[in-house]
Write a protein that holds these residues in place. Structure first.
Motif, PDB file in Angstrom:
ATOM      1  N   VAL A  73      -6.476  -1.283  -4.571  1.00  0.00           N
ATOM      2  CA  VAL A  73      -5.517  -0.826  -3.642  1.00  0.00           C
ATOM      3  C   VAL A  73      -4.176  -0.738  -4.183  1.00  0.00           C
ATOM      4  O   VAL A  73      -3.285  -0.413  -3.740  1.00  0.00           O
ATOM      5  CB  VAL A  73      -5.892  -0.177  -2.702  1.00  0.00           C
ATOM      6  CG1 VAL A  73      -7.708   0.555  -2.399  1.00  0.00           C
ATOM      7  CG2 VAL A  73      -6.518  -1.258  -1.181  1.00  0.00           C
ATOM      8  N   PHE A  74      -4.024  -2.131  -4.595  1.00  0.00           N
ATOM      9  CA  PHE A  74      -2.511  -2.570  -4.251  1.00  0.00           C
ATOM     10  C   PHE A  74      -2.415  -2.913  -5.890  1.00  0.00           C
ATOM     11  O   PHE A  74      -2.542  -2.278  -6.606  1.00  0.00           O
ATOM     12  CB  PHE A  74      -2.251  -3.846  -4.165  1.00  0.00           C
ATOM     13  CG  PHE A  74      -3.182  -4.372  -2.148  1.00  0.00           C
ATOM     14  CD1 PHE A  74      -1.928  -4.053  -1.462  1.00  0.00           C
ATOM     15  CD2 PHE A  74      -4.087  -4.921  -1.874  1.00  0.00           C
ATOM     16  CE1 PHE A  74      -2.703  -3.397  -0.329  1.00  0.00           C
ATOM     17  CE2 PHE A  74      -4.491  -4.271  -0.597  1.00  0.00           C
ATOM     18  CZ  PHE A  74      -3.366  -4.089   0.242  1.00  0.00           C
ATOM     19  N   SER A  75      -0.830  -3.369  -6.378  1.00  0.00           N
ATOM     20  CA  SER A  75      -0.368  -2.799  -7.457  1.00  0.00           C
ATOM     21  C   SER A  75      -0.453  -4.155  -8.598  1.00  0.00           C
ATOM     22  O   SER A  75      -0.447  -4.141  -9.729  1.00  0.00           O
ATOM     23  CB  SER A  75       1.266  -2.706  -7.682  1.00  0.00           C
ATOM     24  OG  SER A  75       2.052  -3.638  -7.085  1.00  0.00           O
ATOM     25  N   GLY A  76      -1.094  -4.787  -8.115  1.00  0.00           N
ATOM     26  CA  GLY A  76      -1.170  -6.054  -8.232  1.00  0.00           C
ATOM     27  C   GLY A  76       0.165  -7.037  -8.814  1.00  0.00           C
ATOM     28  O   GLY A  76       0.273  -7.911  -9.320  1.00  0.00           O
ATOM     29  N   ALA A  77       1.732  -6.461  -8.021  1.00  0.00           N
ATOM     30  CA  ALA A  77       2.053  -7.631  -8.813  1.00  0.00           C
ATOM     31  C   ALA A  77       2.952  -8.806  -8.047  1.00  0.00           C
ATOM     32  O   ALA A  77       2.202  -8.966  -6.391  1.00  0.00           O
ATOM     33  CB  ALA A  77       3.711  -6.592  -8.518  1.00  0.00           C
ATOM     34  N   GLY A  78       3.826  -9.392  -8.162  1.00  0.00           N
ATOM     35  CA  GLY A  78       3.667 -10.503  -7.073  1.00  0.00           C
ATOM     36  C   GLY A  78       2.731 -11.889  -7.413  1.00  0.00           C
ATOM     37  O   GLY A  78       1.820 -12.356  -8.055  1.00  0.00           O
ATOM     38  N   GLU A  79       3.031 -13.138  -6.277  1.00  0.00           N
ATOM     39  CA  GLU A  79       2.253 -13.629  -6.112  1.00  0.00           C
ATOM     40  C   GLU A  79       1.741 -13.743  -4.630  1.00  0.00           C
ATOM     41  O   GLU A  79       0.660 -15.051  -4.132  1.00  0.00           O
ATOM     42  CB  GLU A  79       2.803 -15.036  -6.545  1.00  0.00           C
ATOM     43  CG  GLU A  79       3.144 -15.170  -8.059  1.00  0.00           C
ATOM     44  CD  GLU A  79       3.445 -16.746  -8.352  1.00  0.00           C
ATOM     45  OE1 GLU A  79       3.970 -17.122  -7.923  1.00  0.00           O
ATOM     46  OE2 GLU A  79       4.142 -16.523  -9.293  1.00  0.00           O
ATOM     47  N   VAL A  80       2.161 -13.465  -3.689  1.00  0.00           N
ATOM     48  CA  VAL A  80       1.990 -12.998  -2.361  1.00  0.00           C
ATOM     49  C   VAL A  80       1.255 -12.912  -2.227  1.00  0.00           C
ATOM     50  O   VAL A  80       0.249 -11.764  -2.401  1.00  0.00           O
ATOM     51  CB  VAL A  80       2.827 -12.702  -1.366  1.00  0.00           C
ATOM     52  CG1 VAL A  80       2.545 -12.822  -0.041  1.00  0.00           C
ATOM     53  CG2 VAL A  80       4.402 -13.364  -1.992  1.00  0.00           C
ATOM     54  N   PRO A  81      -0.549 -13.227  -0.950  1.00  0.00           N
ATOM     55  CA  PRO A  81      -1.748 -12.712  -0.680  1.00  0.00           C
ATOM     56  C   PRO A  81      -0.868 -11.074   0.139  1.00  0.00           C
ATOM     57  O   PRO A  81      -0.615 -11.209   0.800  1.00  0.00           O
ATOM     58  CB  PRO A  81      -2.073 -13.257  -0.273  1.00  0.00           C
ATOM     59  CG  PRO A  81      -1.535 -15.031  -0.620  1.00  0.00           C
ATOM     60  CD  PRO A  81      -0.190 -14.495  -0.645  1.00  0.00           C
ATOM     61  N   TRP A  82      -1.973 -10.624  -0.130  1.00  0.00           N
ATOM     62  CA  TRP A  82      -1.262  -9.016   0.356  1.00  0.00           C
ATOM     63  C   TRP A  82      -2.195  -8.639   1.806  1.00  0.00           C
ATOM     64  O   TRP A  82      -3.500  -9.188   1.696  1.00  0.00           O
ATOM     65  CB  TRP A  82      -2.404  -7.835  -0.864  1.00  0.00           C
ATOM     66  CG  TRP A  82      -2.064  -7.543  -2.538  1.00  0.00           C
ATOM     67  CD1 TRP A  82      -2.983  -8.398  -2.999  1.00  0.00           C
ATOM     68  CD2 TRP A  82      -0.763  -7.103  -2.576  1.00  0.00           C
ATOM     69  NE1 TRP A  82      -1.990  -8.207  -4.227  1.00  0.00           N
ATOM     70  CE2 TRP A  82      -1.226  -7.290  -4.219  1.00  0.00           C
ATOM     71  CE3 TRP A  82       0.158  -6.857  -1.714  1.00  0.00           C
ATOM     72  CZ2 TRP A  82       0.287  -6.852  -4.720  1.00  0.00           C
ATOM     73  CZ3 TRP A  82       1.307  -5.890  -2.391  1.00  0.00           C
ATOM     74  CH2 TRP A  82       1.637  -5.971  -4.180  1.00  0.00           C
TER      75      TRP A  82
END
Length: 283
Positions: free
Chosen positions: A99-108
């Motif tokens: 459901v998230f964009s999958g961008a970055g490196e920080v845990p959702w």
């Protein structure tokens, strides 16, 4: 208490059937493409809680079949949640990091903005929104990279491929937490019990295994634990194209699950050893 489970042969549903209080419905008993029938099943069984462990999980196929995926992953959970709200019983729904964009490196975190990048993710987000809108006692449990000795999953795929190949290329830039299906099942049951006592615990939570790794790292651990010599070549996602876009960042922040329900993240390495032994005993 009697817990009604949607799903029978899937990874999490199979683990849930280990609990004596669980009544698990197969597809013939509750077809998620018929949301009204799912709601009727809840009313007919009158359980003390319900868990939805069934879903349309063919991620790539959903790109061409989004309408059906949305009925199964969106409309059906909504109908289940409304039926549970009417009976004032807990409803636990399993969702996904997609459901998230999958961008970055920080845990959702559970309250981070959602931005699904494929049809499967959109269908699951529709289900989340419908469950929340029902207004009952609910918990949405987002998870990732599920594995067990049952069903289709990455562990079993790696073992199958290594049966006749000693070299494999595996994606190394997708990072997440492999999550044992048994831990998900245990978490769902614990949440259901606690929600029955305290509706204020309703909300969205995350559960994933620790530590986070890439698919290539996970494959290496599988082969090491299984005692198989396989040469792994790390590759980027762009070299393994699929119809549906996969998230690079599947890390999940699971702190609120621990704070509210006292449920800690499972160590997937210990679970992997158990799963491999279970698979070996079946051969």
């Amino acid at each position: 208490m009697t817990v009604l489970v949607f799903g029978h042969d899937g990874q999490v549903a199979t683990e849930l059937r280990r609990f004596p209080e669980v009544v698990a419905l197969s597809r013939t008993e509750a077809d998620l493409s018929d949301p009204a029938a799912c709601a009727a099943a809840i009313r007919a069984h009158a359980p003390r809680a319900a868990i939805n462990a069934a879903a349309y999980t063919a991620v790539d196929r959903a790109e061409e079949d989004e309408a059906l995926a949305t009925i199964i992953n969106g409309d059906a959970p909504g109908a289940m949640a409304e039926a549970c709200a009417a009976l004032d019983i807990p409803f636990v729904h399993i969702s996904t990091d997609y459901v998230f964009s999958g961008a970055g490196e920080v845990p959702w975190r559970p309250d981070d903005p959602t931005a699904p990048q494929n049809a499967y993710g959109r269908s699951k987000l529709a289900g989340e929104r419908a469950v929340v809108a029902a207004g009952g006692r609910y918990a949405i449990l987002r998870t990732s990279w599920v594995f067990s000795a049952q069903g289709a999953n990455f562990v079993k795929t790696m073992l199958r491929l290594s049966g006749n190949r000693d070299r494999l290329s595996v994606v190394s830039d997708q990072i997440g937490g492999p999550t044992p299906a048994r831990a998900i099942a245990e978490t769902c049951m614990s949440i259901a019990v606690q929600l029955a006592d305290d509706k204020k615990k309703s909300g969205i939570y995350h559960l994933s295994g620790a530590p986070e790794v890439s698919w290539c790292d996970f494959a290496e651990a599988i082969f090491h634990c299984a005692g198989r010599e396989v040469v792994l070549t790390p590759i980027p996602t762009r070299d393994y194209p699929t119809p549906a876009m996969r998230p690079l960042n599947s890390r999940l922040n699971c702190q609120s699950l621990y704070e509210v329900f006292a449920i800690a993240r499972p160590d997937w390495r210990a679970a992997l050893d158990r799963v491999l032994k279970e698979l070996e005993s079946e051969t």
